[in-house]
Design a protein around this motif. Sequence first.
Motif, short mmCIF file in Angstrom:
data_model
loop_
_atom_site.label_atom_id
_atom_site.label_comp_id
_atom_site.label_asym_id
_atom_site.label_seq_id
_atom_site.Cartn_x
_atom_site.Cartn_y
_atom_site.Cartn_z
N VAL A 91 6.83 -10.92 12.74
CA VAL A 91 7.34 -10.04 13.47
C VAL A 91 6.92 -8.54 13.31
CG1 VAL A 91 9.41 -8.82 14.24
CG2 VAL A 91 9.57 -11.32 13.84
N ALA A 92 6.91 -8.02 12.22
CA ALA A 92 6.04 -6.85 11.81
C ALA A 92 4.66 -6.43 12.32
CB ALA A 92 6.41 -6.52 10.21
N ILE A 93 3.87 -7.60 11.99
CA ILE A 93 2.64 -7.48 12.69
C ILE A 93 2.56 -7.56 14.11
CG2 ILE A 93 0.32 -9.08 12.77
CD1 ILE A 93 0.84 -9.71 9.42
N LEU A 94 3.19 -8.46 14.69
CA LEU A 94 3.24 -8.31 16.22
C LEU A 94 3.64 -7.07 16.72
CD1 LEU A 94 4.75 -11.85 16.79
CD2 LEU A 94 2.36 -11.16 17.13
N ALA A 95 4.67 -6.27 16.14
CA ALA A 95 5.24 -5.08 16.45
C ALA A 95 4.13 -4.15 16.41
CB ALA A 95 6.51 -4.68 15.66
N VAL A 96 3.37 -4.11 15.24
CA VAL A 96 2.30 -3.38 14.95
C VAL A 96 1.09 -3.56 16.26
CG1 VAL A 96 0.11 -2.98 13.56
CG2 VAL A 96 2.34 -3.09 12.56
N ALA A 156 5.55 1.18 8.20
CA ALA A 156 7.22 0.66 7.77
C ALA A 156 7.11 -0.17 6.76
CB ALA A 156 7.98 0.42 9.11
N PRO A 157 6.14 -1.36 6.97
CA PRO A 157 6.25 -2.61 6.14
C PRO A 157 5.60 -2.14 4.61
CG PRO A 157 5.24 -3.32 8.17
CD PRO A 157 5.33 -1.91 8.08
N CYS A 158 5.13 -0.91 4.55
CA CYS A 158 4.42 -0.43 3.39
C CYS A 158 5.65 0.30 2.45
CB CYS A 158 3.24 0.70 3.56
SG CYS A 158 2.04 -0.40 4.40
N ILE A 159 6.64 0.58 2.95
CA ILE A 159 7.77 1.50 2.27
C ILE A 159 7.90 0.68 0.69
CG2 ILE A 159 9.90 2.42 2.18
CD1 ILE A 159 7.65 3.89 4.11
N PRO A 160 8.14 -0.46 0.90
CA PRO A 160 8.63 -1.27 -0.55
C PRO A 160 7.44 -1.14 -1.57
CG PRO A 160 9.14 -2.72 1.28
CD PRO A 160 8.31 -1.51 1.81
N TYR A 161 6.20 -1.16 -1.30
CA TYR A 161 5.05 -0.98 -2.19
C TYR A 161 4.86 0.74 -2.41
CZ TYR A 161 0.19 0.07 -3.40
OH TYR A 161 -0.79 0.79 -4.07
N GLY A 186 1.41 -8.48 3.51
CA GLY A 186 0.29 -8.74 4.17
C GLY A 186 0.76 -7.73 5.74
N ALA A 187 2.15 -7.75 5.99
CA ALA A 187 2.53 -6.71 6.96
C ALA A 187 1.96 -5.21 6.82
CB ALA A 187 3.83 -7.04 7.17
N CYS A 188 2.08 -4.86 5.76
CA CYS A 188 1.62 -3.47 5.31
C CYS A 188 0.28 -3.35 5.73
CB CYS A 188 2.07 -3.34 3.99
SG CYS A 188 1.27 -1.53 3.26
N CYS A 189 -0.54 -4.31 4.99
CA CYS A 189 -2.17 -3.93 5.29
C CYS A 189 -2.41 -4.34 6.89
CB CYS A 189 -2.68 -5.12 4.42
SG CYS A 189 -2.69 -4.67 2.60
N GLY A 190 -1.77 -5.04 7.35
CA GLY A 190 -1.89 -5.24 8.89
C GLY A 190 -1.54 -3.76 9.65
N GLY A 191 -0.83 -3.29 9.06
CA GLY A 191 -0.55 -1.87 9.67
C GLY A 191 -1.35 -0.83 9.28
N VAL A 192 -1.93 -0.78 8.12
CA VAL A 192 -3.11 0.12 7.91
C VAL A 192 -4.23 -0.24 8.58
CG1 VAL A 192 -4.50 0.85 5.72
CG2 VAL A 192 -1.99 0.42 5.44
#
Length: 115
Positions: free
Chosen positions: A9-14, A35-40, A49-55
């Motif tokens: 869902v996060a990747i699709l939003a991006v 947003a998916p990178c905040i925990p890291y 993976g969602a974080c890296c997709g956002g980057v």
Amino acid sequence: MKCVIVSVVAILAVIQLVVQPGQAITCGQVDAALAPCIPYLTGDGEPSGACCGGVKAIQGMAQTTADKRACCTCVKAAANRYANLKDDAAQALPMKCGVSMDIPVSRSVNCEIIN
């Protein structure tokens, strides 16, 4: 399974937020991508993976100097909103995701000097 669904869902939003040519980049788009990178960025471990997709989405958005500066300003503002953001994790994020970016993830960067 729930983590996989959230990541998808996060990747699709991006993907939905990727800027069309000729449109200005907004901080809302940059924030959603990161947003998916905040925990890291505030904890330990590796970026998801969602974080890296956002980057990667931000890298794709920031093609012109103006876009890079706009993204930089948004990233800087986002970094300053999180008191517990780890600067070393933020600076390592693009490399950890296998992305070469001209936009530093930092609280103190001068975005006007980015080309």
